[in-house]
Scaffold this active site. Structure first.
Site, short mmCIF file in Angstrom:
data_model
loop_
_atom_site.label_atom_id
_atom_site.label_comp_id
_atom_site.label_asym_id
_atom_site.label_seq_id
_atom_site.Cartn_x
_atom_site.Cartn_y
_atom_site.Cartn_z
N CYS A 13 0.80 -1.27 -0.03
CA CYS A 13 0.22 0.12 -0.02
C CYS A 13 0.75 1.18 0.02
O CYS A 13 0.28 2.40 -0.46
CB CYS A 13 -1.02 -0.15 1.19
SG CYS A 13 -0.08 -0.16 2.93
N THR A 56 7.16 -4.11 11.40
CA THR A 56 7.72 -5.50 10.97
C THR A 56 6.82 -6.06 9.81
O THR A 56 7.46 -7.16 9.17
CB THR A 56 7.50 -6.50 12.29
OG1 THR A 56 5.96 -6.59 12.48
CG2 THR A 56 8.13 -5.89 13.29
#
Length: 432
Positions: free
Chosen positions: A51, A116
């Protein structure tokens, strides 16, 4: 062999542009990879599309021509003209490319620094490229070192621990007040940069996010970029929403309050409202069990953690720089090996050829052939031991290029060896 990365991310493109560039569809990625790999200057490719970023990671013969090919193909699939893409793209070559990949894999280039999720996304991109035959040994080496670097950054620093933005500070304070946020629902009012950051931080803590905006389509696009599970609501439903949930984070660009006294009803549960906007989104409200925090209340957390985060970022970038240098050092050792192997082969071939001549002419009895072969083998191994050791030792030094080129010239070796060393020095660009 040269490395190249063409990068579009939250740093150089807006949401609309990233949406057009997105290669989330398998067929689109297949099309782009196939086209690029048909170009004779491109050897291997990995395509990362999330994204917040599109990264085209390549092993190439000619970076300039390869960059042109990438931008041309992305222009074709996105409908964005070539010149605009060229102006927006961040282009990284060789050492810069490796440093960028390692930084991205370690979460240092993310919208929320230290997150992460990106490591898993890169692993998925590499797995796809490897399984489909888009990449091989060259980019495989890069990926393995990138994951090794990422692991050390996470285990050796606390880069993800302390928030330095108003949004992350607000979420941190909510966690401080309420404990574990996992499973809670939180309203985020405003789909701008601050709202997006707040939503990402909340999701990372396991919250269910309801994103509220004036432009429903834009809000849906933003939500999809962050996490498909985000629920989207129009601002017209705000009064009902603010009286239904414990957590609220507001960050619109409105000049006037979007939450006013007349909208608020007393409830039997405590509510924690974080006003991240300037001017404030929430009117001064004195209602029981509403705990209100404005930007000034959050600055203390931000300032307290800034020095800590800078120190952690410095440590993280040192780790990245170390791994970049180790990668090239290891790579150069691999590239010197073919020259050493070729010299040893030539020494052996010459010795054996002379032995056969001597046997043919009767100077040496045939029955002594194996013993003399062993003797010659030991002799040229002993003779080449020190030069081989020295050649490997200087692989990491600036003079290596000159020495290796001289050896190639004297022995007429055509093997391609790239030994250019780069000093890994990068200035930090810390973002919250």
């Amino acid at each position: 062999m040269q490395y190249l990365v063409v990068s579009f991310s939250h740093k150089n493109t807006d949401i609309v542009t990233r949406e057009k560039l997105a290669l989330s569809d398998d067929n689109k990625r297949e099309d782009v990879a196939t086209t690029l790999l048909q170009n004779p200057v491109i050897n291997e490719a990995i395509i990362l599309s999330t994204c917040n970023r599109i990264e085209i990671i390549l092993s190439v013969k000619d970076p300039f021509s390869a960059t042109e090919a990438v931008l041309k193909k992305l222009s074709e699939v996105s409908g964005i003209n070539y010149e605009e893409l060229e102006g927006r793209a961040d282009i990284y070559e060789d050492n810069g490319a490796i440093h960028h990949v390692f930084s991205v894999a370690s979460g240092l280039d993310s919208l929320v620094v230290g997150e992460t999720q990106i490591t898993g996304q890169i692993k998925d991109a590499y797995k796809e490229a490897y399984e489909k035959g888009w990449c091989g040994q060259k980019l495989g080496r890069v990926m393995h070192y990138a994951f090794k670097c990422s692991k050390e950054v996470r285990s050796s620093t606390d880069i993800t621990r302390s928030p330095v933005s108003v949004a992350s500070a607000a979420v941190s304070m909510a966690k401080e007040k309420l404990g574990n946020l996992g499973g809670m629902s939180a309203l985020v009012v405003g789909a701008g940069e601050m709202g997006r950051l707040a939503a990402k931080h909340l999701i990372s803590h396991g919250c269910n996010v309801i994103l509220v905006g004036r432009d429903l389509e834009k809000t849906k696009t933003v939500a999809q970029e962050i996490d498909p599970d985000i629920r989207v609501e129009h601002v017209s439903n705000l009064q009902k929403l603010i009286n239904s949930y414990r957590l609220l984070f507001s960050a619109t660009s409105s000049k006037n309050p979007v939450i006013t006294k007349d909208m608020v009803k007393e409830q039997s549960f405590d509510r924690y409202w974080f006003d991240m906007a300037v001017p404030r989104d929430i009117e001064e409200i004195y209602v029981a069990r509403i705990h209100y925090f404005a930007v000034d209340d959050l600055k203390e957390i931000v300032n307290k953690n800034m020095a800590f985060r800078e120190e952690q970022a410095r440590n993280a970038y040192k780790i990245v720089g170390h791994h970049v240098n180790e990668f090239f050092k290891w790579l150069q050792t691999l590239e010197i090996d073919p020259i050493i192997k070729e010299i040893r082969k030539r020494a052996k071939d010459s010795a054996l050829a002379e032995l056969q001549k001597a046997i043919k002419k009767g100077y040496i009895p045939k029955e002594y052939e194996k013993s003399i072969e062993k003797l010659l083998h030991n002799a040229f191994n002993r003779f080449l031991h020190d030069p081989t050791k020295q050649l490997k030792a200087i692989a990491d030094e600036p003079r290596a290029d000159t020495i290796v080129e001289a050896i190639k010239f004297f022995f007429e070796i055509e093997e391609e060896v790239g030994l250019n060393r780069y000093k890994c020095e990068y200035y930090m660009n810390l973002r919250s």
